[in-house]
Motif scaffolding. Structure first.
Motif, PDB file in Angstrom:
ATOM      1  N   ASN A 130      11.044  -0.368  20.012  1.00  0.00           N
ATOM      2  CA  ASN A 130      12.398  -1.249  19.329  1.00  0.00           C
ATOM      3  C   ASN A 130      12.627  -1.020  18.251  1.00  0.00           C
ATOM      4  OD1 ASN A 130      14.078  -2.752  17.862  1.00  0.00           O
ATOM      5  ND2 ASN A 130      12.539  -5.238  18.863  1.00  0.00           N
ATOM      6  N   ALA A 131      13.931  -0.507  18.074  1.00  0.00           N
ATOM      7  CA  ALA A 131      14.290   0.945  16.870  1.00  0.00           C
ATOM      8  C   ALA A 131      14.545  -0.622  16.199  1.00  0.00           C
ATOM      9  CB  ALA A 131      15.361   0.837  17.237  1.00  0.00           C
ATOM     10  N   LEU A 132      14.279  -1.649  15.956  1.00  0.00           N
ATOM     11  CA  LEU A 132      15.297  -2.798  14.753  1.00  0.00           C
ATOM     12  C   LEU A 132      13.550  -2.645  14.201  1.00  0.00           C
ATOM     13  CD1 LEU A 132      16.693  -5.441  16.485  1.00  0.00           C
ATOM     14  CD2 LEU A 132      17.541  -3.620  14.985  1.00  0.00           C
ATOM     15  N   GLU A 133      12.686  -2.586  14.714  1.00  0.00           N
ATOM     16  CA  GLU A 133      10.998  -2.656  14.368  1.00  0.00           C
ATOM     17  C   GLU A 133      10.243  -1.513  13.424  1.00  0.00           C
ATOM     18  OE1 GLU A 133       8.789  -5.996  14.106  1.00  0.00           O
ATOM     19  OE2 GLU A 133      10.630  -6.587  15.263  1.00  0.00           O
ATOM     20  N   PRO A 134       9.784  -1.974  12.436  1.00  0.00           N
ATOM     21  CA  PRO A 134       9.558  -0.816  11.475  1.00  0.00           C
ATOM     22  C   PRO A 134       8.262  -0.282  12.097  1.00  0.00           C
ATOM     23  CG  PRO A 134       8.749  -2.785  10.593  1.00  0.00           C
ATOM     24  CD  PRO A 134      10.153  -2.916  10.986  1.00  0.00           C
ATOM     25  N   LYS A 135       7.628   1.113  12.510  1.00  0.00           N
ATOM     26  CA  LYS A 135       6.588   1.649  12.398  1.00  0.00           C
ATOM     27  C   LYS A 135       5.571   1.899  11.094  1.00  0.00           C
ATOM     28  CE  LYS A 135       8.482   5.081  16.590  1.00  0.00           C
ATOM     29  NZ  LYS A 135       9.369   4.021  16.603  1.00  0.00           N
ATOM     30  N   LEU A 136       4.855   0.403  11.420  1.00  0.00           N
ATOM     31  CA  LEU A 136       3.681   0.480   9.907  1.00  0.00           C
ATOM     32  C   LEU A 136       2.679   0.922  10.409  1.00  0.00           C
ATOM     33  CD1 LEU A 136       4.862  -3.608   9.606  1.00  0.00           C
ATOM     34  CD2 LEU A 136       5.818  -1.395   8.370  1.00  0.00           C
ATOM     35  N   THR A 137       1.945   2.279   9.925  1.00  0.00           N
ATOM     36  CA  THR A 137       0.532   2.846   9.508  1.00  0.00           C
ATOM     37  C   THR A 137       0.087   3.146   8.425  1.00  0.00           C
ATOM     38  OG1 THR A 137       1.712   4.089  11.617  1.00  0.00           O
ATOM     39  CG2 THR A 137      -0.227   4.500  10.040  1.00  0.00           C
ATOM     40  N   THR A 138      -1.340   1.951   8.239  1.00  0.00           N
ATOM     41  CA  THR A 138      -2.322   1.855   7.333  1.00  0.00           C
ATOM     42  C   THR A 138      -2.214   3.320   6.838  1.00  0.00           C
ATOM     43  OG1 THR A 138      -2.134  -0.130   7.290  1.00  0.00           O
ATOM     44  CG2 THR A 138      -3.764   0.991   5.501  1.00  0.00           C
ATOM     45  N   GLU A 139      -1.960   4.220   5.120  1.00  0.00           N
ATOM     46  CA  GLU A 139      -2.563   5.151   5.206  1.00  0.00           C
ATOM     47  C   GLU A 139      -4.254   5.109   5.820  1.00  0.00           C
ATOM     48  OE1 GLU A 139      -1.778   6.660   1.159  1.00  0.00           O
ATOM     49  OE2 GLU A 139       0.059   5.828   1.197  1.00  0.00           O
ATOM     50  N   SER A 140      -4.775   6.176   5.852  1.00  0.00           N
ATOM     51  CA  SER A 140      -6.179   5.661   6.350  1.00  0.00           C
ATOM     52  C   SER A 140      -7.181   5.549   4.836  1.00  0.00           C
ATOM     53  CB  SER A 140      -6.841   7.753   7.186  1.00  0.00           C
ATOM     54  OG  SER A 140      -6.352   8.962   5.834  1.00  0.00           O
ATOM     55  N   ARG A 141      -6.927   6.738   3.583  1.00  0.00           N
ATOM     56  CA  ARG A 141      -7.610   6.166   2.513  1.00  0.00           C
ATOM     57  C   ARG A 141      -7.596   4.828   2.759  1.00  0.00           C
ATOM     58  NH1 ARG A 141      -4.679   5.029  -2.125  1.00  0.00           N
ATOM     59  NH2 ARG A 141      -2.285   5.680  -1.514  1.00  0.00           N
ATOM     60  N   LEU A 142      -6.703   4.115   2.850  1.00  0.00           N
ATOM     61  CA  LEU A 142      -6.800   2.160   2.390  1.00  0.00           C
ATOM     62  C   LEU A 142      -7.264   1.591   3.991  1.00  0.00           C
ATOM     63  CD1 LEU A 142      -3.146   1.983   1.628  1.00  0.00           C
ATOM     64  CD2 LEU A 142      -4.845   2.311  -0.079  1.00  0.00           C
ATOM     65  N   LEU A 143      -7.499   2.436   4.799  1.00  0.00           N
ATOM     66  CA  LEU A 143      -8.417   1.118   5.722  1.00  0.00           C
ATOM     67  C   LEU A 143      -9.653   0.766   5.238  1.00  0.00           C
ATOM     68  CD1 LEU A 143      -8.208   4.159   8.853  1.00  0.00           C
ATOM     69  CD2 LEU A 143      -6.761   1.767   8.296  1.00  0.00           C
ATOM     70  N   PRO A 144     -10.362   1.077   4.249  1.00  0.00           N
ATOM     71  CA  PRO A 144     -11.471  -0.297   3.892  1.00  0.00           C
ATOM     72  C   PRO A 144     -11.041  -1.242   3.371  1.00  0.00           C
ATOM     73  CG  PRO A 144     -11.721   2.556   3.273  1.00  0.00           C
ATOM     74  CD  PRO A 144     -10.955   2.641   3.679  1.00  0.00           C
ATOM     75  N   ILE A 145      -9.706  -0.986   2.005  1.00  0.00           N
ATOM     76  CA  ILE A 145      -8.870  -1.910   1.988  1.00  0.00           C
ATOM     77  C   ILE A 145      -8.297  -3.147   3.353  1.00  0.00           C
ATOM     78  CG2 ILE A 145      -7.312  -2.678   0.220  1.00  0.00           C
ATOM     79  CD1 ILE A 145      -7.543  -0.464  -1.506  1.00  0.00           C
ATOM     80  N   LEU A 146      -7.754  -2.369   4.084  1.00  0.00           N
ATOM     81  CA  LEU A 146      -7.090  -3.385   5.185  1.00  0.00           C
ATOM     82  C   LEU A 146      -8.390  -3.835   5.800  1.00  0.00           C
ATOM     83  CD1 LEU A 146      -4.874  -3.838   7.457  1.00  0.00           C
ATOM     84  CD2 LEU A 146      -5.280  -2.010   8.112  1.00  0.00           C
TER      85      LEU A 146
END
Length: 139
Positions: A9-25
């Protein structure tokens, strides 16, 4: 529905968390939905400690709520035991300033689906909620 070359779906953003933020996520994911995890406390003092003094939120209805109002509602809610039926998914974390993070996710509560956004700040006292918003997903 508009689709991209790969069929997404082109309307939806492709959200990817940066690897350095994975512990915070991971840490923040365990705290969402906010105010629904007894392990972080169920008393007004606990909720006060979780929120910045200037915390506010926009509910799924579009109404704005002050920190004081939210604390009053939570205090009343936790006077009696209750059961919450919810599922979370689609978590994404983005650092927006030093020690400030935007966490977004989807919350399914029975038939009601909302998109959620919480602005978190990491302080010497721990994680604090600065702002929260919920938006109902139309069918």
């Amino acid at each position: 529905m508009t689709t991209g070359q790969d069929g997404d779906n082109a309307l939806e953003p492709k959200l990817t968390t940066e690897s350095r933020l994975l512990p915070i996520l991971e840490q923040l994911q365990q705290r969402e939905p906010i105010f629904h995890h007894p392990e972080f406390g169920t008393a007004r003092a606990d909720f006060e400690a979780m929120t910045e003094l200037d915390f506010w939120e926009v509910g799924a209805s579009g109404s704005r709520y002050s920190r004081e109002y939210v604390l009053d509602v939570l205090e009343e809610r936790y006077r009696q035991p209750f059961e919450d039926d919810w599922q979370t998914s689609d978590f994404h974390c983005r650092e927006i300033a030093a020690d400030n993070y935007l966490l977004t996710y989807t919350l399914q509560q029975g038939r009601r689906k909302t998109r959620r956004a919480t602005l978190w700040r990491h302080t010497v006292q721990g994680w604090k909620i600065v702002y929260h918003q919920g938006t109902v997903v139309a069918d």
